[in-house]
Enzyme design. Structure first.
Site, PDB file in Angstrom:
ATOM      1  N   HIS A 128      25.513  27.641  29.716  1.00 31.99           N
ATOM      2  CA  HIS A 128      26.713  27.894  30.262  1.00 31.99           C
ATOM      3  C   HIS A 128      26.525  28.830  31.332  1.00 31.99           C
ATOM      4  O   HIS A 128      26.975  28.563  32.380  1.00 31.99           O
ATOM      5  CB  HIS A 128      27.861  28.198  29.358  1.00 31.99           C
ATOM      6  CG  HIS A 128      28.454  27.189  28.524  1.00 31.99           C
ATOM      7  ND1 HIS A 128      28.100  26.456  27.631  1.00 31.99           N
ATOM      8  CD2 HIS A 128      29.854  26.633  28.925  1.00 31.99           C
ATOM      9  CE1 HIS A 128      28.890  25.465  27.210  1.00 31.99           C
ATOM     10  NE2 HIS A 128      30.080  25.726  27.873  1.00 31.99           N
ATOM     11  N   HIS A 166      27.699  34.029  22.541  1.00 33.95           N
ATOM     12  CA  HIS A 166      26.393  34.453  23.003  1.00 33.95           C
ATOM     13  C   HIS A 166      26.497  36.162  23.159  1.00 33.95           C
ATOM     14  O   HIS A 166      27.741  36.405  23.009  1.00 33.95           O
ATOM     15  CB  HIS A 166      26.250  33.964  24.526  1.00 33.95           C
ATOM     16  CG  HIS A 166      25.972  32.479  24.632  1.00 33.95           C
ATOM     17  ND1 HIS A 166      24.409  32.000  24.224  1.00 33.95           N
ATOM     18  CD2 HIS A 166      26.422  31.396  25.180  1.00 33.95           C
ATOM     19  CE1 HIS A 166      24.476  30.630  24.505  1.00 33.95           C
ATOM     20  NE2 HIS A 166      25.548  30.315  24.952  1.00 33.95           N
TER      21      HIS A 166
END
Length: 496
Positions: A247, A294
């Site tokens: 991402h 993350h």
């Protein structure tokens, strides 16, 4: 990370507690409560015990954002967070936001071992550094009006309250800038309504970055932040590994790719474009921390890897674009290369969406170029009317189009996306059923799509044909309907 690096930074970027702390700062309150095995469920969502509907969760201790708090008679005893459970009702963040619950049975499946530390947070009689959290949120259910307590076999009840809905929706939007729906809308709108010359170059960079980024995940096999202390608000990608953050990579590649390839071709304020690209990247990167997907190190690695790959790819973008657009054998070479790359993808130690998503990327990339290649080779004669022999030389003026042109663009987008989605859905259904019948599998079984012999053709063929239809069939349909963007064909034939 080395001890020297930790001392210089003051923290370890891979530490899950950093992500959990960011979530806390942004208004996500995480609550862990040990439940009694006899706990039942009342019709209103409250735990029922001894036939009552107003009994509290029976547990010796409970944890809020990884902190141990005593729990007795249904009340949390904590002065700092002002959060408590009364008769099983979580009363933190309900008024201003909403509360959700994730079950740990088959979910955050922690058979909590006898140890006292979990990523630095003390949990009485329970544990952590060596425990494995096998996450499967298929049984996660939202709380009803903030009520805690649903019948399950979990040892721990995990709930979180969102106290800042504005940040929740902002970061959810940021995360969507790296999802399938965004790719469909972005590439279709820019190809049909803006400039395919610019978008083709961004497409090349996007494909390289996504393939290598996803492959790196399954090669490095670095897990996502531990949960707890982190709570994962997104389920779609939780089975994938975390290093690097693709991402974050796409959050760099798309806005900066557009900025780079528009420069010199369009007249605009570069500073404004740069600020917009930076804001885009920051929003996407921070959304991954907010959603608990993350660590800081995953984000840093993703941004760095994206910059490296963009620098390495940039010198070859023009040559690759010209080859794929006009070489007589470009289509079979491109398709063969993409299929080979699908099979060269790193082997999986466990199934995740990474391989299928990478195959999707290769299908979209090759499909878009296939449609434009076919346009150059096979097109009706009236298309030539829209090809300007001597196109206006760049730089072009970048300004808002007139209202009639904006309405035409809106019509193209709505009609085009609707048709492409129908085509894609039909292709998926047909291909899946055909492959399942061929292999004697049940097409309704979710595990059928996980077979390599099903997953690769199911993803690649459906997205390849849909993307080819978007760039070959749809522009011709727009032409027949009288809503075509004339410069679309000039950008293909003149490569300018």
């Amino acid at each position: 990370m080395t001890d020297l690096g930790k001392r210089l930074l003051g923290f370890s970027p891979s530490d899950s507690r950093i992500t959990a702390e960011f979530q806390r700062i942004c208004g996500i309150k995480i609550h862990y409560a040990q439940k009694d095995s006899k706990e039942g469920s009342h019709h209103n969502g409250l735990p029922a015990s001894n036939g009552g509907g107003n009994s509290s969760i029976n547990c010796p201790s409970s944890y809020v954002n990884g902190t141990n708090h005593s729990f007795s008679n249904g009340h949390f005893h904590e002065a700092d967070l002002k959060n408590h459970h009364i008769n099983g009702i979580c009363q933190n963040g309900v008024a201003n936001g909403f509360v959700k619950k994730e079950s740990i049975s088959n979910g955050l499946k922690s058979r909590i071992k006898n140890s006292s530390e979990t990523n630095g947070s003390t949990k009485t009689g329970h544990s952590s550094n060596n425990q494995t959290y096998d996450q499967d949120h298929s049984k996660s259910k939202p709380l009803v009006n903030g009520h805690v307590g649903e019948e399950d076999n979990s040892e721990w009840s995990v709930s979180y309250s969102v106290e800042n809905p504005v940040l929740y929706y902002l970061f959810s939007f940021g995360a969507s800038l790296g999802n399938e729906i965004f790719y469909i809308l972005f590439f279709s709108s820019t190809l049909w309504n803006f400039d395919s010359y610019v978008v083709r170059k961004v497409l090349i960079v996007w494909c390289v970055i996504m393939y290598l980024g996803q492959a790196a995940k399954d090669y490095i096999r670095w897990p996502r932040p531990k949960s707890p202390p982190v709570v994962r608000l997104e389920q779609r990608y939780e089975l994938e590994y975390g290093m690097p953050s693709t991402h974050a990579m796409v959050g760099v590649a798309i806005p900066f790719g557009m900025l780079i390839y528009m420069s010199g071709r369009y007249e605009f304020h570069f500073t404004y474009g740069l600020l917009f690209a930076i804001a885009w990247s920051i929003l996407v990167s921070f959304s991954r921390l907010y959603l608990g997907m993350h660590s800081v190190l995953d984000i840093i690695a993703g941004i760095g890897f994206a910059i490296l790959l963009m620098g390495a790819t940039a010198p070859f973008v023009d040559q690759v674009d010209k080859f794929l657009m006009h070489h007589p054998h470009a289509l079979p070479i491109m398709v063969a290369t993409c299929i080979i790359l699908c099979f060269l993808y790193p082997s999986l130690d466990k199934w995740s969406t990474a391989r299928g998503d990478t195959t999707l990327v290769l299908g979209v990339f090759s499909g878009i170029y296939a449609g434009m290649w076919l346009t150059g080779k096979f097109h009706p004669s009236d298309v030539d009317y829209f090809v300007t022999p001597m196109p206006e030389a760049p730089p072009f003026s970048l300004a808002l189009p007139p209202v009639p042109d904006m309405l035409l663009a809106l019509v193209r987008q709505v009609v085009g996306v609707a048709i492409v989605v129908v085509v894609l859905t039909g292709l998926k259904f047909g291909i899946l059923n055909a492959l399942a019948n061929l292999m004697s599998l049940d097409p309704k079984d979710p595990n059928t799509k996980r077979h390599l012999a099903v997953e690769l053709p199911y993803k690649y063929v459906s997205y390849f044909l849909s993307a080819a239809a978007a760039t070959y069939v749809m522009p011709l349909l727009f032409l027949r309907l009288g809503i075509a963007r004339p410069s679309y064909y000039s950008e293909i034939f003149n490569l300018t």
